[in-house]
Design an enzyme around this catalytic site. Structure first.
Site, PDB file in Angstrom:
ATOM      1  N   GLU A   1      69.852  60.324  15.038  1.00  0.00           N
ATOM      2  CA  GLU A   1      70.816  59.786  16.021  1.00  0.00           C
ATOM      3  C   GLU A   1      71.970  59.043  15.351  1.00  0.00           C
ATOM      4  O   GLU A   1      72.460  58.037  15.851  1.00  0.00           O
ATOM      5  CB  GLU A   1      70.106  58.906  17.051  1.00  0.00           C
ATOM      6  CG  GLU A   1      69.060  59.690  17.791  1.00  0.00           C
ATOM      7  CD  GLU A   1      68.888  59.303  19.228  1.00  0.00           C
ATOM      8  OE1 GLU A   1      69.787  58.686  19.808  1.00  0.00           O
ATOM      9  OE2 GLU A   1      67.838  59.644  19.767  1.00  0.00           O
ATOM     10  N   GLY A   2      72.365  59.535  14.187  1.00  0.00           N
ATOM     11  CA  GLY A   2      73.480  58.936  13.449  1.00  0.00           C
ATOM     12  C   GLY A   2      72.957  58.014  12.369  1.00  0.00           C
ATOM     13  O   GLY A   2      72.286  57.016  12.667  1.00  0.00           O
TER      14      GLY A   2
ATOM     15  N   ARG B   1      70.795  55.325  21.668  1.00  0.00           N
ATOM     16  CA  ARG B   1      70.783  54.522  20.435  1.00  0.00           C
ATOM     17  C   ARG B   1      70.115  53.153  20.637  1.00  0.00           C
ATOM     18  O   ARG B   1      69.322  52.739  19.780  1.00  0.00           O
ATOM     19  CB  ARG B   1      72.202  54.387  19.860  1.00  0.00           C
ATOM     20  CG  ARG B   1      72.570  55.584  19.021  1.00  0.00           C
ATOM     21  CD  ARG B   1      73.973  55.560  18.468  1.00  0.00           C
ATOM     22  NE  ARG B   1      74.170  56.801  17.732  1.00  0.00           N
ATOM     23  CZ  ARG B   1      75.355  57.376  17.524  1.00  0.00           C
ATOM     24  NH1 ARG B   1      76.450  56.810  17.957  1.00  0.00           N
ATOM     25  NH2 ARG B   1      75.438  58.496  16.856  1.00  0.00           N
TER      26      ARG B   1
ATOM     27  N   GLY C   1      50.989  43.259  -1.463  1.00  0.00           N
ATOM     28  CA  GLY C   1      50.688  43.878  -2.759  1.00  0.00           C
ATOM     29  C   GLY C   1      50.014  45.225  -2.563  1.00  0.00           C
ATOM     30  O   GLY C   1      50.318  45.951  -1.611  1.00  0.00           O
TER      31      GLY C   1
ATOM     32  N   THR D   1      63.402  67.699  17.103  1.00  0.00           N
ATOM     33  CA  THR D   1      62.183  67.068  17.597  1.00  0.00           C
ATOM     34  C   THR D   1      61.658  67.830  18.814  1.00  0.00           C
ATOM     35  O   THR D   1      62.404  68.037  19.777  1.00  0.00           O
ATOM     36  CB  THR D   1      62.473  65.595  17.968  1.00  0.00           C
ATOM     37  OG1 THR D   1      62.978  64.935  16.804  1.00  0.00           O
ATOM     38  CG2 THR D   1      61.224  64.882  18.460  1.00  0.00           C
TER      39      THR D   1
ATOM     40  N   GLU E   1      72.488  71.135  12.266  1.00  0.00           N
ATOM     41  CA  GLU E   1      72.370  72.416  11.541  1.00  0.00           C
ATOM     42  C   GLU E   1      72.387  72.121  10.055  1.00  0.00           C
ATOM     43  O   GLU E   1      72.873  71.070   9.643  1.00  0.00           O
ATOM     44  CB  GLU E   1      73.596  73.293  11.840  1.00  0.00           C
ATOM     45  CG  GLU E   1      73.772  73.614  13.286  1.00  0.00           C
ATOM     46  CD  GLU E   1      75.059  74.399  13.554  1.00  0.00           C
ATOM     47  OE1 GLU E   1      75.817  74.667  12.593  1.00  0.00           O
ATOM     48  OE2 GLU E   1      75.275  74.729  14.715  1.00  0.00           O
ATOM     49  N   PRO E   2      71.928  73.074   9.239  1.00  0.00           N
ATOM     50  CA  PRO E   2      72.125  72.892   7.798  1.00  0.00           C
ATOM     51  C   PRO E   2      73.640  72.816   7.572  1.00  0.00           C
ATOM     52  O   PRO E   2      74.362  73.716   8.000  1.00  0.00           O
ATOM     53  CB  PRO E   2      71.544  74.185   7.194  1.00  0.00           C
ATOM     54  CG  PRO E   2      70.737  74.821   8.275  1.00  0.00           C
ATOM     55  CD  PRO E   2      71.267  74.344   9.586  1.00  0.00           C
TER      56      PRO E   2
ATOM     57  N   ASP F   1      75.106  57.073  23.348  1.00  0.00           N
ATOM     58  CA  ASP F   1      75.385  55.705  23.811  1.00  0.00           C
ATOM     59  C   ASP F   1      74.182  55.139  24.550  1.00  0.00           C
ATOM     60  O   ASP F   1      73.935  53.932  24.543  1.00  0.00           O
ATOM     61  CB  ASP F   1      76.613  55.676  24.737  1.00  0.00           C
ATOM     62  CG  ASP F   1      77.907  55.866  23.964  1.00  0.00           C
ATOM     63  OD1 ASP F   1      77.850  55.807  22.720  1.00  0.00           O
ATOM     64  OD2 ASP F   1      78.946  56.088  24.593  1.00  0.00           O
TER      65      ASP F   1
HETATM   66  C1  LIG Z   1      62.548  63.128  12.028  1.00  0.00           C
HETATM   67  C2  LIG Z   1      63.879  63.662  12.429  1.00  0.00           C
HETATM   68  C3  LIG Z   1      64.079  64.097  13.737  1.00  0.00           C
HETATM   69  C4  LIG Z   1      65.304  64.629  14.125  1.00  0.00           C
HETATM   70  N1  LIG Z   1      65.464  65.087  15.416  1.00  0.00           N
HETATM   71  C5  LIG Z   1      66.624  65.710  15.758  1.00  0.00           C
HETATM   72  C6  LIG Z   1      66.777  66.309  17.057  1.00  0.00           C
HETATM   73  O1  LIG Z   1      65.878  66.248  17.910  1.00  0.00           O
HETATM   74  N2  LIG Z   1      67.931  66.977  17.327  1.00  0.00           N
HETATM   75  C7  LIG Z   1      68.967  67.075  16.434  1.00  0.00           C
HETATM   76  O2  LIG Z   1      69.982  67.682  16.737  1.00  0.00           O
HETATM   77  N3  LIG Z   1      68.857  66.494  15.187  1.00  0.00           N
HETATM   78  C8  LIG Z   1      67.714  65.836  14.838  1.00  0.00           C
HETATM   79  N4  LIG Z   1      67.577  65.274  13.590  1.00  0.00           N
HETATM   80  C9  LIG Z   1      68.672  65.409  12.620  1.00  0.00           C
HETATM   81  C10 LIG Z   1      69.414  64.110  12.376  1.00  0.00           C
HETATM   82  O3  LIG Z   1      70.182  63.766  13.480  1.00  0.00           O
HETATM   83  C11 LIG Z   1      70.265  64.318  11.093  1.00  0.00           C
HETATM   84  O4  LIG Z   1      69.352  64.363  10.021  1.00  0.00           O
HETATM   85  C12 LIG Z   1      71.278  63.210  10.902  1.00  0.00           C
HETATM   86  O5  LIG Z   1      72.317  63.346  11.821  1.00  0.00           O
HETATM   87  C13 LIG Z   1      71.870  63.211   9.489  1.00  0.00           C
HETATM   88  O6  LIG Z   1      72.349  64.478   9.153  1.00  0.00           O
HETATM   89  P1  LIG Z   1      71.935  65.148   7.757  1.00  0.00           P
HETATM   90  O7  LIG Z   1      70.469  65.008   7.617  1.00  0.00           O
HETATM   91  O8  LIG Z   1      72.518  66.511   7.732  1.00  0.00           O
HETATM   92  O9  LIG Z   1      72.591  64.256   6.654  1.00  0.00           O
HETATM   93  P2  LIG Z   1      74.110  64.289   6.183  1.00  0.00           P
HETATM   94  O10 LIG Z   1      75.034  64.274   7.338  1.00  0.00           O
HETATM   95  O11 LIG Z   1      74.283  65.400   5.198  1.00  0.00           O
HETATM   96  O12 LIG Z   1      74.221  62.909   5.440  1.00  0.00           O
HETATM   97  C14 LIG Z   1      73.701  62.663   4.123  1.00  0.00           C
HETATM   98  C15 LIG Z   1      74.137  61.289   3.690  1.00  0.00           C
HETATM   99  O13 LIG Z   1      75.562  61.205   3.637  1.00  0.00           O
HETATM  100  C16 LIG Z   1      76.008  60.129   4.452  1.00  0.00           C
HETATM  101  N5  LIG Z   1      77.282  60.499   5.061  1.00  0.00           N
HETATM  102  C17 LIG Z   1      77.557  61.623   5.750  1.00  0.00           C
HETATM  103  N6  LIG Z   1      78.824  61.609   6.193  1.00  0.00           N
HETATM  104  C18 LIG Z   1      79.364  60.425   5.799  1.00  0.00           C
HETATM  105  C19 LIG Z   1      80.640  59.805   5.940  1.00  0.00           C
HETATM  106  N7  LIG Z   1      81.637  60.389   6.611  1.00  0.00           N
HETATM  107  N8  LIG Z   1      80.822  58.577   5.401  1.00  0.00           N
HETATM  108  C20 LIG Z   1      79.821  57.949   4.721  1.00  0.00           C
HETATM  109  N9  LIG Z   1      78.590  58.491   4.530  1.00  0.00           N
HETATM  110  C21 LIG Z   1      78.362  59.720   5.067  1.00  0.00           C
HETATM  111  C22 LIG Z   1      74.943  59.940   5.480  1.00  0.00           C
HETATM  112  O14 LIG Z   1      74.954  58.631   6.019  1.00  0.00           O
HETATM  113  C23 LIG Z   1      73.698  60.195   4.672  1.00  0.00           C
HETATM  114  O15 LIG Z   1      73.342  59.047   3.960  1.00  0.00           O
HETATM  115  C24 LIG Z   1      66.370  64.706  13.190  1.00  0.00           C
HETATM  116  C25 LIG Z   1      66.182  64.242  11.873  1.00  0.00           C
HETATM  117  C26 LIG Z   1      64.967  63.726  11.492  1.00  0.00           C
HETATM  118  C27 LIG Z   1      64.806  63.248  10.076  1.00  0.00           C
END
Ligand SMILES: Cc1cc2nc3c(=O)[nH]c(=O)nc-3n(C[C@H](O)[C@H](O)[C@H](O)COP(=O)(O)OP(=O)(O)OC[C@H]3O[C@@H](n4cnc5c(N)ncnc54)[C@H](O)[C@@H]3O)c2cc1C
Length: 402
Positions: free
Chosen positions: A382-383, A262, A358, A170, A139-140, A259
């Site tokens: 996926e994390g 990944r 290049g 996805t 979610e956002p 699990d």
């Molecule tokens: C192409 C694509 C397909 C996707 N498909 C799916 C799907 O099918 N279903 C679904 O549910 N989701 C899906 N996602 C979402 C995806 O799982 C999330 O984007 C991902 O979990 C990261 O969450 P976020 O984008 O909100 O980033 P954030 O959680 O906001 O993270 C932003 C940055 O902060 C870092 N960060 C966050 N928390 C910590 C911490 N505690 N310690 C250190 N660093 C931290 C992160 O590593 C990252 O670099 C998809 C995303 C993409 C891009």
């Protein structure tokens, strides 16, 4: 003792999928990346060959009174080998393969036989048209911090009412059903999480925007809107009795998926890295005489050797995680090690391929720039890489060996 020798069956799968990747995926990959459109005949071919739905869970509900069927012997290992080959063809196209996708594992692990039947029968029975399932957790404001989801569910007679928004899902827009995660009470944390099968015709369910992304552009990524979305209590995955106040079943359902998936995602990053490496290696052979004593040629040779070395190491980590999965050995740590390492190797290898080639490396038709864009996503979904490191370090510090 881990056995690295591939069986005849595994070799056959590898050859068959490499052939499919070469003859069916590569030829359409660049156009699909440019337009975001995946041709229907291609999707039908994946269904005809039984690739659709793939390794994502048993799609057959168990017969009344009989135990659940386990996957074929070595299924995880075959799945990682296949994922690498197909991603070598094109990773975005794999994500468009019809089937339950990431929605498959939670239904398989947590769903009742009746729910499995309702979710999976469309894939078995309609062989003419592509169908998808999807997994809606993010979610956002709740991506990495999964425990913080805000989508709510509340009981209303025989129904649950869901409200919230899911993003980056996805195949979420085209899916027949999404596994949607919601909370009964945000103050109760993980124990209040619930997983629902939300069919696309559920009242109050709609699709928001389709994302315009850096990489994997042929794969659809959607926003989903739940506005007083009404689902029957029979759509609560596993049934109400499965969720006790202390069970954290909903959260466990969300995490257990990873699990198993990944190592597959990690293997796809290996496939992308291998594709970039091979294109770059062939380009170097065509363009340079590496025997000439010019210092830069030595650096190119060294870079190629490092690329090959890292790809091998990443592949072995995926194989180990899958091998443990096949033997039912807990593999959370290995799954995270392989996912974080392979995504990192993918980014390093695609970057080095562009460095070596290049400006030619940046041309769309050379494919390497696409691989460079695609592989970045593997360090996010996926994390993220950082989250994998947190998983790994927690297990190290708790003294857990797996
Ligand atoms: C192409 C694509 C397909 C996707 N498909 C799916 C799907 O099918 N279903 C679904 O549910 N989701 C899906 N996602 C979402 C995806 O799982 C999330 O984007 C991902 O979990 C990261 O969450 P976020 O984008 O909100 O980033 P954030 O959680 O906001 O993270 C932003 C940055 O902060 C870092 N960060 C966050 N928390 C910590 C911490 N505690 N310690 C250190 N660093 C931290 C992160 O590593 C990252 O670099 C998809 C995303 C993409 C891009």
């Amino acid at each position: 003792m881990i056995d690295l020798e591939l069986t005849d069956a595994q070799q056959n799968v590898r050859s068959m999928l490499n052939w499919f990747a070469k003859t069916e995926m590569r030829p359409i990959a660049l156009e699909a990346d440019r337009t975001g459109v995946v041709p229907l005949p291609f999707l039908k071919k994946t269904m005809d060959l039984g690739l659709a739905g793939g390794a994502m869970g048993d799609m057959q509900a168990p017969e009344e009174g009989k135990p659940e069927k386990k996957g074929p012997k070595g299924a995880n290992r075959i799945a990682v080998i296949g994922s690498e080959e197909l991603a070598w063809g094109d990773a975005a196209l794999i994500l468009t393969f019809p089937g339950p996708g990431l929605g498959g594992p939670p239904v398989t692990y947590t769903g009742t036989p009746e729910q499995k039947e309702r979710a999976f029968k469309v894939f078995r029975e309609d062989r003419e048209n592509p169908h998808w399932g999807a997994y809606a957790l993010t979610e956002p404001g709740a991506g990495s911090d999964v425990a913080n989801i805000s989508t709510t569910c509340r009981k209303d007679g025989d129904h649950y009412i869901l409200n919230g928004r899911k993003c980056y899902i996805t195949n979420g827009a085209r899916a027949d059903w999404n596994v949607v995660f919601a909370t009964l009470d945000k103050t109760q944390g993980r124990a209040a999480h619930r997983a629902f099968l939300v069919f696309k015709d559920a009242p109050g369910f709609s699709v928001g925007k389709i994302e315009d992304k850096l990489g994997l552009r042929a794969s659809e990524t959607a926003e989903l809107v739940l506005e007083d979305c009404r689902v029957h209590k029979n759509d609560l995955l596993g049934g109400e009795e499965r969720y006790t106040s202390a069970s954290k079943e909903g959260f466990r359902t969300a995490m257990k998926t990873f699990d198993n998936t990944r190592p597959l995602v990690a293997a796809m990053a290996v496939g992308i890295a291998r594709a970039a490496y091979e294109i770059c290696r062939d380009w170097v052979k065509e363009n340079y005489d590496l025997k000439r004593p010019i210092p830069r040629y030595h650096l190119i040779a060294e870079k190629l050797a490092n690329m090959e070395r890292e790809i091998h190491a990443a592949r072995l980590l995926c194989w180990k995680a899958a091998w443990m999965g096949d033997l039912d050995i807990p593999n959370s740590r290995e799954a995270s090690v392989s996912k974080s390492y392979s995504a990192e190797v993918g980014q390093r290898v695609t970057t080095q391929a562009i460095e070596i080639m290049g400006y030619e490396g940046t041309y769309h038709h050379r494919m390497v720039e696409k691989l460079f864009r695609d592989v970045k996503v593997f360090d996010i979904f996926e994390g993220t890489g950082q989250i994998q490191r947190i998983v790994i370090s927690r297990r190290i510090l708790q003294g857990l060996t797996r």
